[in-house]
Design a protein around this motif. Structure first.
Motif, mmCIF file in Angstrom:
data_model
loop_
_atom_site.group_PDB
_atom_site.id
_atom_site.type_symbol
_atom_site.label_atom_id
_atom_site.label_comp_id
_atom_site.label_asym_id
_atom_site.label_seq_id
_atom_site.Cartn_x
_atom_site.Cartn_y
_atom_site.Cartn_z
ATOM 1 N N GLN A 150 57.050 30.236 86.130
ATOM 2 C CA GLN A 150 58.453 29.889 86.318
ATOM 3 C C GLN A 150 59.111 30.874 87.261
ATOM 4 O O GLN A 150 59.052 32.075 87.050
ATOM 5 C CB GLN A 150 59.176 29.911 84.968
ATOM 6 N N GLY A 151 59.766 30.347 88.292
ATOM 7 C CA GLY A 151 60.479 31.224 89.205
ATOM 8 C C GLY A 151 59.576 31.637 90.354
ATOM 9 O O GLY A 151 58.644 30.922 90.728
ATOM 10 N N SER A 152 59.849 32.798 90.919
ATOM 11 C CA SER A 152 59.122 33.280 92.092
ATOM 12 C C SER A 152 58.097 34.321 91.687
ATOM 13 O O SER A 152 58.382 35.171 90.844
ATOM 14 C CB SER A 152 60.102 33.892 93.089
ATOM 15 N N GLY A 153 56.914 34.278 92.304
ATOM 16 C CA GLY A 153 55.901 35.278 91.966
ATOM 17 C C GLY A 153 54.579 35.006 92.631
ATOM 18 O O GLY A 153 54.512 34.276 93.641
ATOM 19 N N TRP A 154 53.538 35.602 92.088
ATOM 20 C CA TRP A 154 52.191 35.530 92.648
ATOM 21 C C TRP A 154 51.176 35.302 91.519
ATOM 22 O O TRP A 154 51.390 35.729 90.388
ATOM 23 C CB TRP A 154 51.831 36.855 93.335
ATOM 24 N N VAL A 155 50.061 34.643 91.884
ATOM 25 C CA VAL A 155 48.928 34.586 90.964
ATOM 26 C C VAL A 155 47.758 35.282 91.655
ATOM 27 O O VAL A 155 47.518 35.084 92.847
ATOM 28 C CB VAL A 155 48.604 33.139 90.531
ATOM 29 N N TRP A 156 47.066 36.117 90.906
ATOM 30 C CA TRP A 156 46.043 37.006 91.478
ATOM 31 C C TRP A 156 44.685 36.836 90.812
ATOM 32 O O TRP A 156 44.597 36.667 89.602
ATOM 33 C CB TRP A 156 46.437 38.470 91.273
ATOM 34 N N LEU A 157 43.623 36.957 91.634
ATOM 35 C CA LEU A 157 42.318 37.316 91.105
ATOM 36 C C LEU A 157 42.161 38.801 91.415
ATOM 37 O O LEU A 157 42.352 39.213 92.557
ATOM 38 C CB LEU A 157 41.198 36.525 91.774
ATOM 39 N N ALA A 158 41.860 39.580 90.397
ATOM 40 C CA ALA A 158 41.788 41.021 90.592
ATOM 41 C C ALA A 158 40.535 41.575 89.933
ATOM 42 O O ALA A 158 39.935 40.926 89.071
ATOM 43 C CB ALA A 158 43.014 41.694 89.981
ATOM 44 N N VAL A 159 40.165 42.774 90.337
ATOM 45 C CA VAL A 159 39.113 43.494 89.635
ATOM 46 C C VAL A 159 39.730 44.720 88.985
ATOM 47 O O VAL A 159 40.521 45.431 89.614
ATOM 48 C CB VAL A 159 37.945 43.885 90.571
ATOM 49 N N ASP A 160 39.418 44.906 87.738
ATOM 50 C CA ASP A 160 39.830 46.118 87.042
ATOM 51 C C ASP A 160 38.786 47.184 87.392
ATOM 52 O O ASP A 160 37.632 47.093 86.963
ATOM 53 C CB ASP A 160 39.863 45.864 85.535
ATOM 54 N N LYS A 161 39.190 48.154 88.171
ATOM 55 C CA LYS A 161 38.194 49.085 88.701
ATOM 56 C C LYS A 161 37.694 50.074 87.664
ATOM 57 O O LYS A 161 36.665 50.701 87.866
ATOM 58 C CB LYS A 161 38.727 49.811 89.936
ATOM 59 N N GLU A 162 38.414 50.195 86.546
ATOM 60 C CA GLU A 162 37.909 51.052 85.465
ATOM 61 C C GLU A 162 36.885 50.300 84.637
ATOM 62 O O GLU A 162 35.792 50.774 84.378
ATOM 63 C CB GLU A 162 39.064 51.505 84.569
ATOM 64 N N LEU A 163 37.283 49.089 84.218
ATOM 65 C CA LEU A 163 36.428 48.303 83.337
ATOM 66 C C LEU A 163 35.406 47.487 84.107
ATOM 67 O O LEU A 163 34.544 46.855 83.497
ATOM 68 C CB LEU A 163 37.293 47.382 82.472
ATOM 69 N N LYS A 164 35.491 47.475 85.426
ATOM 70 C CA LYS A 164 34.566 46.712 86.283
ATOM 71 C C LYS A 164 34.557 45.240 85.870
ATOM 72 O O LYS A 164 33.507 44.639 85.672
ATOM 73 C CB LYS A 164 33.143 47.283 86.206
#
Lengths: 230, 302
Positions: A150-164
């Motif tokens: 809802q509203g303005s924003g972003w959707v991301w695919l990310a890597v958690d660099k700590e938890l890999k």
């Protein structure tokens, strides 16, 4: 005593003036990054009209306002004006975040003839299959979250660099991804602000989300992933 | 049509009954519920009080077709789907907003309910051939609270421009109210009740802050992108110069003042009863009554 004070104030004046020159030269200004493709080259997934407005108007405005806010912040700090400095934080977050997020976004996209849409092989491809089952499931998840946002924003695919580990996340407005986790590194970001799709897709954000995968630059995402998870 | 076409902001005090029948909205809901039969009344998609092309060239027919026909309609349809079969299903829109706002711990229906309300309020804030200047009591309060009409315009433009991301800019009528349930503003005066410009993100509206909304401008990008692209400031100026219906704002102000006055009268009545209750003859005896004989004699000093 008075003479010395006078001399000091003169010296200070000269020093300040001198300092002022260094002061403005030392302040980093940010610039609008170039795209590595023409505005029309992502068609029909994203229209050239949108790409041009998005880059030359929206992203440029973030850069301009970011620089302005930073200059004002620099000034406030030099004057010891804490109240003004604090008031500038939201302008810096909005516009700086906008600059950071869009700079990533342009690299997340590529024309089809330059590999846009081509799924990742290698480590990232394997990690996607491992974590989400397959690419279709990842896309379905990101599209569902993007459409529901809802509203303005972003959707991301990310890597958690700590938890890999790979994660799908959303952020509001121009909040950078790290606001959702300090160890999150963006791999693919999809802008779901209306300016990113409205002229072409109008209110039908799901169609935009469906089509943008045809121009997602998985080569760049893989590079980032392999750097964080060698 | 104009006087009945706004929504009052009385939702926190509006009972499910038809006591406040000033607005078309509550009337519509009331008539549906009148009589012994419980008729499920879903939320309506209310059309703007003008044709979809009537605001051209300032707001295009195409924009209205998408903004009202797709976005606003979508909120209505999604809300009805969400509330069907739940306790929210038989409530007025304002009550749904209040219940789903849930004191800030927002529940799923809030977004759709608030956006339905916001868009109705927005269409009714505009008219063909709008703009110009307000007059009468509205102008007096504007001059008092903003210094001048230009002062209001300046603040409104700032709010609308600086609402980052999606949201709304508002002119509201603010009462001075204490948050404590059993306390009263000891000396309420007309000066307490002020016109204020506020902005809100996404679906949030000033009802949840217990303000009385008088005017709104939608600054979600879908509201202006087809006509103005990224040029939000042009859109804001055009809205103020060519579209805003100051008559509607005046009616809303009038209604808000009536509401506030009614509530103050109610509070006075409640306070009067409270005061009466504390003066009981028997209690008075306990504290003030009794004769000298009731007290033990003092010992005489030698």
């Amino acid at each position: 005593m008075a003479l010395r004070a006078l001399a000091n104030s003169k010296t200070l004046g000269r020093l300040y003036h001198h300092h002022h020159h260094h002061h403005t030269r030392g302040l980093q200004t940010f610039t609008l990054p170039d795209l590595s493709y023409d505005y029309g080259e992502l068609e029909p997934a994203i229209s050239g009209e949108i790409m041009q407005l998005h880059h030359q108007k929206h992203h440029q405005t973030y850069v301009t306002n970011y620089n302005k806010a930073l200059e004002q912040l620099d000034d406030a700090i030099a004057k010891g004006d804490a109240s003004t400095a604090v008031k500038l934080h939201s302008a810096i977050n909005f516009n700086g975040g906008g600059h950071v997020n869009h700079s990533i976004f342009w690299k997340n996209l590529a024309p089809i003839r330059e590999g846009g849409g081509e799924p990742p092989h290698g480590a990232l491809g394997w990690a996607i299959d491992q974590h989400f089952g397959n690419m279709e499931k990842l896309i379905a998840k990101m599209n569902a979250e993007g459409a529901a946002f809802q509203g303005s924003g972003w959707v991301w695919l990310a890597v958690d660099k700590e938890l890999k580990r790979l994660v799908v996340e959303t952020t509001a407005n121009q909040d950078p991804l790290v606001t959702k986790g300090a160890s999150l590194v963006p791999l693919v970001g999809i802008d779901v602000w209306e300016h990113a799709y409205y002229l072409q897709y109008k209110n039908v954000r799901p169609d935009y989300l469906k089509n943008i995968w045809k121009v997602i630059n998985w080569k760049y995402a893989s590079e980032v992933y392999e750097k964080e998870c060698p | 049509m104009a006087s009945a076409s706004y929504l009052t902001s009385a939702f926190v005090y509006a009972p499910e009954s038809c006591r406040l029948s000033q607005t078309l909205q509550t009337q519509r809901r009331c008539t549906r519920k009148s009589g012994p039969a419980r008729i499920l009344a879903s939320i309506d998609l209310k059309p703007p009080p003008y044709a979809l092309n009537a605001l051209e060239p300032h707001m295009s027919k195409e924009t209205l077709e998408y903004h009202w026909g797709k976005h606003h309609r979508g909120y209505v349809n999604n809300l009805n789907k969400q509330i069907e079969g739940t306790e929210l299903d038989e409530m007025s829109l304002e009550s749904i907003i209040s219940a789903s706002y849930n004191k800030g711990d927002i529940l799923p229906a809030f977004n759709n309910a608030a956006q339905v309300w916001n868009h109705e309020f927005f269409w009714e804030s505009m008219k063909p051939g709008g703009g110009g200047k307000p007059s009468g009591e509205l102008l007096e309060l504007i001059n008092r609270d903003f210094g001048s009409f230009e002062g209001l315009i300046h603040e409104f433009k700032l709010a609308a421009t600086n609402q980052f991301g999606s949201g709304w800019a508002w002119l509201i009528y603010k009462e001075h109210k204490l948050d404590v349930p059993n306390a009263r503003n000891p000396r309420p005066s007309e000066e307490d009740k002020k016109l204020v410009v506020v902005k809100s993100p996404n679906a949030i509206n000033p009802l949840v802050w217990e303000y009385h909304p008088l005017l709104t401008l939608d600054v979600w990008e879908h509201a202006y992108y087809l006509d103005y692209e990224n040029r939000r400031t042009d859109y804001i100026s055009t809205f103020l110069n060519k579209l805003v219906s100051w008559e509607t704002v005046s009616s809303r102000l009038e209604a808000a003042k009536v509401l506030v006055a009614e509530r103050e009268r109610e509070m006075e009545e409640i306070d009067a009863i409270d005061d009466m209750d504390t003066i009981e003859p028997d209690d008075a005896d306990m504290y003030f009554g009794g004769d000298a004989d009731d007290f033990p004699e003092d010992e005489e000093e030698e």
